[in-house]
Motif scaffolding. Structure first.
Motif, PDB file in Angstrom:
ATOM      1  N   ALA A  47      45.090  61.238  44.055  1.00 27.31           N
ATOM      2  CA  ALA A  47      44.822  61.430  45.485  1.00 27.31           C
ATOM      3  C   ALA A  47      43.381  61.864  45.724  1.00 27.31           C
ATOM      4  O   ALA A  47      42.872  61.777  46.844  1.00 27.31           O
ATOM      5  N   PHE A  48      42.704  62.330  44.663  1.00 26.12           N
ATOM      6  CA  PHE A  48      41.311  62.737  44.776  1.00 26.12           C
ATOM      7  C   PHE A  48      40.348  61.601  44.435  1.00 26.12           C
ATOM      8  O   PHE A  48      39.194  61.839  44.078  1.00 26.12           O
ATOM      9  N   THR A  49      40.826  60.377  44.515  1.00 27.01           N
ATOM     10  CA  THR A  49      39.946  59.234  44.265  1.00 27.01           C
ATOM     11  C   THR A  49      39.673  58.489  45.554  1.00 27.01           C
ATOM     12  O   THR A  49      40.315  58.728  46.582  1.00 27.01           O
ATOM     13  N   LEU A  76      38.347  76.543  49.396  1.00 28.61           N
ATOM     14  CA  LEU A  76      37.186  76.520  50.293  1.00 28.61           C
ATOM     15  C   LEU A  76      37.371  75.490  51.405  1.00 28.61           C
ATOM     16  O   LEU A  76      38.059  74.481  51.228  1.00 28.61           O
ATOM     17  N   ALA A  77      36.755  75.748  52.532  1.00 30.48           N
ATOM     18  CA  ALA A  77      36.693  74.786  53.628  1.00 30.48           C
ATOM     19  C   ALA A  77      35.248  74.312  53.763  1.00 30.48           C
ATOM     20  O   ALA A  77      34.329  74.941  53.216  1.00 30.48           O
ATOM     21  N   GLU A  78      35.058  73.228  54.483  1.00 27.48           N
ATOM     22  CA  GLU A  78      33.696  72.705  54.635  1.00 27.48           C
ATOM     23  C   GLU A  78      32.787  73.742  55.296  1.00 27.48           C
ATOM     24  O   GLU A  78      31.594  73.798  55.008  1.00 27.48           O
ATOM     25  N   ALA A 107      45.276  60.514  58.278  1.00 27.54           N
ATOM     26  CA  ALA A 107      45.756  61.850  58.644  1.00 27.54           C
ATOM     27  C   ALA A 107      44.656  62.893  58.504  1.00 27.54           C
ATOM     28  O   ALA A 107      44.471  63.749  59.386  1.00 27.54           O
ATOM     29  N   ASP A 108      43.910  62.823  57.410  1.00 28.04           N
ATOM     30  CA  ASP A 108      42.824  63.783  57.197  1.00 28.04           C
ATOM     31  C   ASP A 108      41.710  63.604  58.220  1.00 28.04           C
ATOM     32  O   ASP A 108      41.145  64.584  58.714  1.00 28.04           O
ATOM     33  N   ALA A 109      41.389  62.353  58.519  1.00 34.19           N
ATOM     34  CA  ALA A 109      40.320  62.086  59.486  1.00 34.19           C
ATOM     35  C   ALA A 109      40.695  62.588  60.871  1.00 34.19           C
ATOM     36  O   ALA A 109      39.845  63.103  61.606  1.00 34.19           O
ATOM     37  N   LEU A 110      41.972  62.465  61.228  1.00 30.89           N
ATOM     38  CA  LEU A 110      42.433  62.989  62.515  1.00 30.89           C
ATOM     39  C   LEU A 110      42.335  64.510  62.537  1.00 30.89           C
ATOM     40  O   LEU A 110      41.856  65.102  63.511  1.00 30.89           O
ATOM     41  N   LYS A 111      42.780  65.134  61.471  1.00 29.80           N
ATOM     42  CA  LYS A 111      42.766  66.598  61.383  1.00 29.80           C
ATOM     43  C   LYS A 111      41.351  67.153  61.496  1.00 29.80           C
ATOM     44  O   LYS A 111      41.130  68.192  62.124  1.00 29.80           O
ATOM     45  N   LEU A 112      40.415  66.448  60.901  1.00 29.09           N
ATOM     46  CA  LEU A 112      39.022  66.900  60.915  1.00 29.09           C
ATOM     47  C   LEU A 112      38.230  66.334  62.091  1.00 29.09           C
ATOM     48  O   LEU A 112      37.025  66.530  62.178  1.00 29.09           O
ATOM     49  N   ILE A 131      36.005  67.119  50.838  1.00 30.53           N
ATOM     50  CA  ILE A 131      36.667  68.156  51.628  1.00 30.53           C
ATOM     51  C   ILE A 131      37.990  68.565  50.984  1.00 30.53           C
ATOM     52  O   ILE A 131      38.337  69.750  50.912  1.00 30.53           O
ATOM     53  N   ASN A 132      38.731  67.574  50.485  1.00 31.43           N
ATOM     54  CA  ASN A 132      40.012  67.875  49.846  1.00 31.43           C
ATOM     55  C   ASN A 132      39.824  68.614  48.528  1.00 31.43           C
ATOM     56  O   ASN A 132      40.637  69.476  48.165  1.00 31.43           O
TER      57      ASN A 132
END
Length: 359
Positions: free
Chosen positions: A217-219, A163-165, A305-310, A155-156
């Motif tokens: 951060a993309f790992t 793009l978004a999912e 944070a990402d999991a909360l946002k999504l 997603i990131n």
């Protein structure tokens, strides 16, 4: 490091006192968030796979009469969470996102050490596909193994390319199903890990994007967890398990062992060539470090944070009090490895100071 040495010595004394006060378990059960492969079943990409292949844990507990059981889960992290919830396993090798989902759902665990850091993510497509980059995915059918530690990274990566999912037609497929779908043109592309190199080398897919050399951060990160209830009842056994994992991490970090490491991991069914590609131009000591340093803690916080946002989780998850590095510190001191690995700062760059989290 003197303060660490004094702390580790004090912890060792306390651990010794606790040892005599409890009955050891008959069996230690370790769940692994992958289907694995080979006979006996094992896995690669983690120092834990070295301990498994060499029977180091079995040897460690043999004289104590404690049996070691390894359980492998095709359903990856979500399936491991279910096993933890049902108390079917005591330890778990698991990626960052599913372990966070488990914690958010009330699973009481402790993160003991890292066992596979900075795992890469790839986007693959059929050989003759017109997909040449992430941006070409708009409106296309793309496989993403949801709920795994590759999900949020995908997603990131999409977001970094505008793009978004929702801009893709995402389908939730496990590794084997995704490979079958891509080869048969059932999907236009797929996100995944090192398992795709085997398909590529067979001439059935092409890699159009890799996180190698990109922002760390993309790992993806993976760790060894323990059920809190088991840890509280069996601190001596937890220490012995951590000791073995640290031993495996040290062996797996030595560059002189690179070829043998890949051969051991190849017993899982993933060829040596795939491991060579996954670890290309990457130091083993960076990828196989057990340290819960600032980078690892920061990555887990970012995943929360990402999991909360999504809306993959419904409530905040604390991270700082989740890492319990007492056993790791004791193992590092015992094996003379306190200064062996480089600690990294929150951005993934070499950092000065303590090698592991403060707790």
């Amino acid at each position: 490091m003197k303060h660490l040495s004094r702390w580790a010595a004090a912890f060792a004394v306390a651990l010794a006192c606790a040892t005599a006060a409890h009955a050891a378990p008959d069996t230690i059960r370790i769940g692994v968030a992958t289907a694995g492969g080979g006979d006996p079943v094992t896995w690669g990409g983690s120092p834990g796979g070295v301990a498994r292949a060499n029977n180091w844990l079995e040897e460690e507990f043999k004289a104590s009469g404690i049996k070691v059981e390894w359980l492998f889960f095709k359903g990856a992290g979500p399936a491991v969470n279910e096993a933890l919830s049902n108390k079917q396993i005591d330890f778990a090798y698991q990626g960052d996102l599913p372990s966070i989902v488990g914690r958010s759902n009330g699973l009481k665990t402790k993160l003991l050490l890292v066992s596979g850091a900075r795992n890469n993510l790839y986007l693959v497509a059929p050989v003759k596909s017109q997909v040449q980059s992430i941006k070409d995915l708009k409106g296309r059918t793309v496989s993403i193994f949801r709920g795994t530690n590759g999900h949020l990274v995908a997603i990131n990566v999409l977001a970094a390319n505008g793009l978004a999912e929702r801009d893709i037609k995402g389908v939730n497929l496990d590794t084997g199903s995704a490979q079958a779908a891509l080869v048969s043109n059932g999907v236009d592309a797929a996100f995944g890990g090192y398992e795709w190199f085997k398909v590529r080398d067979q001439g059935l897919a092409k890699v159009v994007y890799s996180t190698q050399g990109q922002d760390p951060a993309f790992t993806r990160q993976a760790s060894l967890l323990v059920r809190s209830e088991f840890e509280q009842a069996n601190p001596a056994e937890v220490q012995r398990v951590v000791d073995v994992f640290v031993r495996a991490a040290h062996w797996s970090s030595e560059e002189k062992n690179r070829d043998e490491l890949f051969r051991i991991w190849a017993r899982s069914g993933t060829p040596v060539a795939s491991w060579a590609a996954e670890f290309d131009r990457q130091p083993l000591a960076v990828r196989n470090s057990p340290l819960a340093d600032a980078f690892i803690v920061a990555r887990y916080k970012a995943v929360v944070a990402d999991a909360l946002k999504l809306r993959l989780i419904r409530r905040e998850v604390s991270v700082d009090d989740w890492f319990d590095t007492r056993y790791l510190k004791a193992a590092l001191k015992k094996q003379g490895l306190e200064d062996f690995w480089t600690a990294f700062d929150a951005k993934g760059q070499p950092a000065a100071g303590a090698s592991v989290a403060a707790k």
